[in-house]
Design a protein around this motif. Structure first.
Motif, PDB file in Angstrom:
ATOM      1  N   MET A  29       0.821  -1.208   0.000  1.00  0.00           N
ATOM      2  CA  MET A  29       0.000   0.000   0.000  1.00  0.00           C
ATOM      3  C   MET A  29       0.856   1.261   0.000  1.00  0.00           C
ATOM      4  O   MET A  29       0.459   2.284  -0.581  1.00  0.00           O
ATOM      5  CB  MET A  29      -0.918  -0.005   1.227  1.00  0.00           C
ATOM      6  N   TYR A  54       2.185   3.091  -3.652  1.00  0.00           N
ATOM      7  CA  TYR A  54       1.401   4.059  -4.420  1.00  0.00           C
ATOM      8  C   TYR A  54       0.173   4.476  -3.615  1.00  0.00           C
ATOM      9  O   TYR A  54      -0.963   4.383  -4.081  1.00  0.00           O
ATOM     10  CB  TYR A  54       0.974   3.457  -5.767  1.00  0.00           C
ATOM     11  N   ARG A  55       0.400   4.937  -2.407  1.00  0.00           N
ATOM     12  CA  ARG A  55      -0.711   5.367  -1.566  1.00  0.00           C
ATOM     13  C   ARG A  55      -1.304   6.675  -2.100  1.00  0.00           C
ATOM     14  O   ARG A  55      -0.579   7.589  -2.500  1.00  0.00           O
ATOM     15  CB  ARG A  55      -0.246   5.567  -0.126  1.00  0.00           C
ATOM     16  N   THR A  56      -2.630   6.754  -2.100  1.00  0.00           N
ATOM     17  CA  THR A  56      -3.323   7.973  -2.507  1.00  0.00           C
ATOM     18  C   THR A  56      -3.164   9.031  -1.420  1.00  0.00           C
ATOM     19  O   THR A  56      -3.572   8.816  -0.281  1.00  0.00           O
ATOM     20  CB  THR A  56      -4.813   7.692  -2.753  1.00  0.00           C
ATOM     21  N   HIS A  80      -7.977   5.218   2.330  1.00  0.00           N
ATOM     22  CA  HIS A  80      -7.190   4.063   2.777  1.00  0.00           C
ATOM     23  C   HIS A  80      -7.831   2.761   2.309  1.00  0.00           C
ATOM     24  O   HIS A  80      -7.136   1.866   1.796  1.00  0.00           O
ATOM     25  CB  HIS A  80      -7.069   4.089   4.298  1.00  0.00           C
ATOM     26  N   ASP A  83      -7.413   2.185  -1.451  1.00  0.00           N
ATOM     27  CA  ASP A  83      -6.090   1.623  -1.748  1.00  0.00           C
ATOM     28  C   ASP A  83      -5.998   0.173  -1.300  1.00  0.00           C
ATOM     29  O   ASP A  83      -5.383  -0.671  -1.987  1.00  0.00           O
ATOM     30  CB  ASP A  83      -5.013   2.452  -1.056  1.00  0.00           C
ATOM     31  N   VAL A 126      -7.693  -2.059  -3.839  1.00  0.00           N
ATOM     32  CA  VAL A 126      -6.903  -2.204  -5.055  1.00  0.00           C
ATOM     33  C   VAL A 126      -5.752  -3.186  -4.842  1.00  0.00           C
ATOM     34  O   VAL A 126      -5.491  -4.067  -5.689  1.00  0.00           O
ATOM     35  CB  VAL A 126      -6.380  -0.831  -5.516  1.00  0.00           C
ATOM     36  N   VAL A 127      -5.059  -3.056  -3.714  1.00  0.00           N
ATOM     37  CA  VAL A 127      -3.933  -3.959  -3.433  1.00  0.00           C
ATOM     38  C   VAL A 127      -4.427  -5.394  -3.267  1.00  0.00           C
ATOM     39  O   VAL A 127      -3.797  -6.342  -3.759  1.00  0.00           O
ATOM     40  CB  VAL A 127      -3.174  -3.480  -2.182  1.00  0.00           C
ATOM     41  N   ARG A 132      -2.994  -0.531 -11.307  1.00  0.00           N
ATOM     42  CA  ARG A 132      -3.708   0.680 -10.908  1.00  0.00           C
ATOM     43  C   ARG A 132      -4.008   1.556 -12.131  1.00  0.00           C
ATOM     44  O   ARG A 132      -5.086   2.162 -12.217  1.00  0.00           O
ATOM     45  CB  ARG A 132      -2.879   1.469  -9.889  1.00  0.00           C
TER      46      ARG A 132
END
Length: 393
Positions: free
Chosen positions: A311, A314-316, A330, A333, A336-337, A364
């Protein structure tokens, strides 16, 4: 005029001088003898901006909440007086949490090795859920208890927010978290956890439920530790092992740079493995004897750490003071992971070469392109009832 509500008849009484004198003498209005002429039906006064039936007949329209001085953001379908402000704030992010949990529940589960640990939702602003966990890459934020496979695939989670009935157990918070999360784990699996969760009664209960448990343990959590005599740290060299067994529970003390205590209901310390450890004096890696309970713990305990590392790639990031927005980002993300981890496992199971499997960044990008190419939808129009009310006003 002031009114008094009779508890017997449930009718309003005009508060006259004679009635006040009678109350002072007797003290109970239900025993007063009153004539019907002195009693009137009690009609509570109208609240501000309230419309009666007679007003409706005269054509006075009802007012919408925005014209009554109530903010649109304050309207809610939940009884805030009963739930409280903290529950109301949690409800704002509950749909996202439920959606992620529903996705986790669809994952196929087979008996295997799982790890339970804490995960931090980074947030440094003002929030009643904020926690401080030392020795974490992001120590300040909201605490989230997670169970993952040894490869880092999340199976279930539970956010910590203080007085949570789900995380209440006579053995304490640590065992309560384990019992809550293993509800998503099939029996016969081996659960790994650190010293924050490990207790001897927890291992006994896991054994009764059909689970294997292994974890590091604090010395003060060992019952009857005065009667259990381990070797002193000064008398142990690097790689020495001291083991005690009682009622199917194994306690192992292993000396590395410092002494490490581990407990298990399935793995002992008799099997010895050689591991590479760094020696400061020799400035190189040397072979050190380690019991199987330690090597198993080091191999399968890092599932949550692998998830956190994925995570963090490429954390937003968004600068905001709203913790609810941080929680939503959170879990987006996290979803997605987790989806990428499932995609990778399925691709490897189908025999697809690794060089043809997308990495996390490409995965992503493909998700973003899919959302960008989705056809636009028309915005929802206002309901006819609201339009009529606005025209009347």
């Amino acid at each position: 005029m002031a009114w008094l509500l009779d508890p017997r008849t449930r009718r309003g009484l005009p508060l006259t001088d004679d009635l006040v004198l009678s109350l002072l003498e007797d003290g109970n209005c239900s025993d007063l003898e009153l004539d019907d002429a002195d009693v009137e039906e009690f009609v509570p006064p109208l609240a501000e901006n309230e419309v009666t039936a007679s007003d409706k007949e005269l054509g006075i329209p009802e007012l919408i909440p925005s014209q009554l001085g109530v903010k649109r953001s304050a309207t809610s379908l939940q009884d805030n007086a009963v739930a409280g402000p903290s529950t109301k704030r949690r409800k704002q992010v509950q749909p996202v949490i439920d959606a992620v949990k529903q996705g986790c529940n669809k994952i196929l589960r087979t008996p295997g090795r799982f790890s339970v640990d804490e995960q931090m939702i980074p947030f440094t602003g003002k929030c009643y859920l904020r926690q401080l966990v030392k020795n974490k890459p992001r120590p300040v934020g909201l605490k989230n208890f997670v169970v993952t496979t040894s490869e880092g695939l999340m199976i279930d989670f539970e956010i910590y927010y203080g007085n949570n009935p789900v995380l209440s157990h006579p053995l304490g918070l640590g065992p309560a978290v384990v019992f809550r999360l293993i509800q998503s784990v099939p029996p016969g699996s081996c659960i790994f956890f650190d010293r924050y969760f490990t207790t001897i009664p927890l291992l006994d209960e896991l054994k009764r439920l059909g689970y294997h448990g292994t974890g590091t343990i604090m010395v003060n959590r060992i019952p009857d530790r005065q009667q259990i005599s381990f070797k002193e740290d000064q008398k142990m060299r690097r790689g020495d092992i001291d083991q005690r067994v009682s009622n199917g529970i194994v306690l192992v003390k292993w000396k590395d740079n410092k002494a490490v205590f581990t407990a298990s209901n399935c793995t002992g310390g008799t099997a010895i493995n050689n591991i590479k450890q760094y020696d400061k004096s020799a400035k190189c890696y040397i072979d050190v004897d380690a019991p199987k309970i330690v090597t198993s713990y080091n191999t399968f305990m890092g599932g949550v750490d692998v998830l956190d590392q994925s995570m963090e790639y490429y954390r937003t990031y968004m600068k905001t003071r709203k913790w609810t927005l941080k929680v939503i980002l959170h879990f987006m993300d996290l979803a997605v992971v987790n989806a990428w981890r499932l995609y990778r496992c399925d691709s490897l199971a189908k025999g697809i070469p690794k060089n043809r499997i997308q990495d996390l960044l490409a995965f992503r990008f493909e998700i973003a392109e899919t959302f960008m190419n989705t056809p636009d939808r028309d915005r929802l129009q206002s309901t006819p009832l609201v339009e009529i009310q606005v025209k009347q006003i």
